[in-house]
Design an enzyme around this catalytic site. Structure first.
Site, mmCIF file in Angstrom:
data_model
loop_
_atom_site.group_PDB
_atom_site.id
_atom_site.type_symbol
_atom_site.label_atom_id
_atom_site.label_comp_id
_atom_site.label_asym_id
_atom_site.label_seq_id
_atom_site.Cartn_x
_atom_site.Cartn_y
_atom_site.Cartn_z
ATOM 1 N N ALA A 26 -51.021 26.074 24.502
ATOM 2 C CA ALA A 26 -51.089 25.655 25.910
ATOM 3 C C ALA A 26 -51.337 26.861 26.803
ATOM 4 C CB ALA A 26 -49.805 24.933 26.315
ATOM 5 N N ALA A 32 -53.892 25.148 33.903
ATOM 6 C CA ALA A 32 -52.856 24.490 34.715
ATOM 7 C C ALA A 32 -51.465 24.815 34.175
ATOM 8 C CB ALA A 32 -53.083 22.983 34.747
ATOM 9 N N GLU A 71 -47.735 18.203 31.802
ATOM 10 C CA GLU A 71 -49.000 18.896 31.534
ATOM 11 C C GLU A 71 -49.212 19.075 30.033
ATOM 12 O OE1 GLU A 71 -52.450 19.860 32.572
ATOM 13 O OE2 GLU A 71 -51.079 19.957 34.280
ATOM 14 N N ILE A 116 -35.968 16.201 49.731
ATOM 15 C CA ILE A 116 -34.667 15.602 50.063
ATOM 16 C C ILE A 116 -33.573 16.666 50.100
ATOM 17 C CG2 ILE A 116 -32.841 14.090 49.160
ATOM 18 C CD1 ILE A 116 -35.144 12.206 48.231
#
Length: 122
Positions: A26, A32, A71, A116
């Protein structure tokens, strides 16, 4: 990979090797993923500062890693689809689009939690 004979500690060691290979792949192949992990260098300390309790800190830092997790799954889907064939196919396109949508949804979920908690802080 697994032949059914590996049990106990050997299975755990092999699983660690496969996971390490996945992280390496990866990092090498997915821009990304590299960006999301690099961003964690800033997100983790920010989450530790922004959270007012250990629970909030754990939520802020932990939820962020939903993004690179998603991802990784999206990249796995894309690799399988590409392995099957490079020609355009409606189902292949749909699979890739759904994986991409999952990444966007994870970013939305993370953003909502961060907003939040940030609103409660300020």
């Amino acid at each position: 990979m697994g032949n059914g004979k590996n049990r106990g500690i050997r299975r755990i060691i092999n699983a660690g090797k496969y996971s390490s290979a996945g992280f390496k792949a990866a990092w090498i192949n997915e821009e990304a993923f590299r960006q999301e992990i690099t961003l964690a260098i800033f997100v983790v300390p920010l989450g530790m500062w922004l959270g007012r309790s250990w629970t909030q800190r754990a939520m802020l830092v932990g939820i962020y890693f939903i993004i690179p997790l998603t991802e990784l799954l999206n990249s796995a889907i894309e690799a399988i689809v590409d392995r099957v064939g490079q020609e355009r196919n409606e189902l292949s396109g749909r699979a890739k689009d759904l994986g991409s949508a999952a990444v966007v949804l994870s970013i939305c979920i993370v953003s909502i939690v961060w907003i939040i908690i940030a609103c409660g802080r300020f």
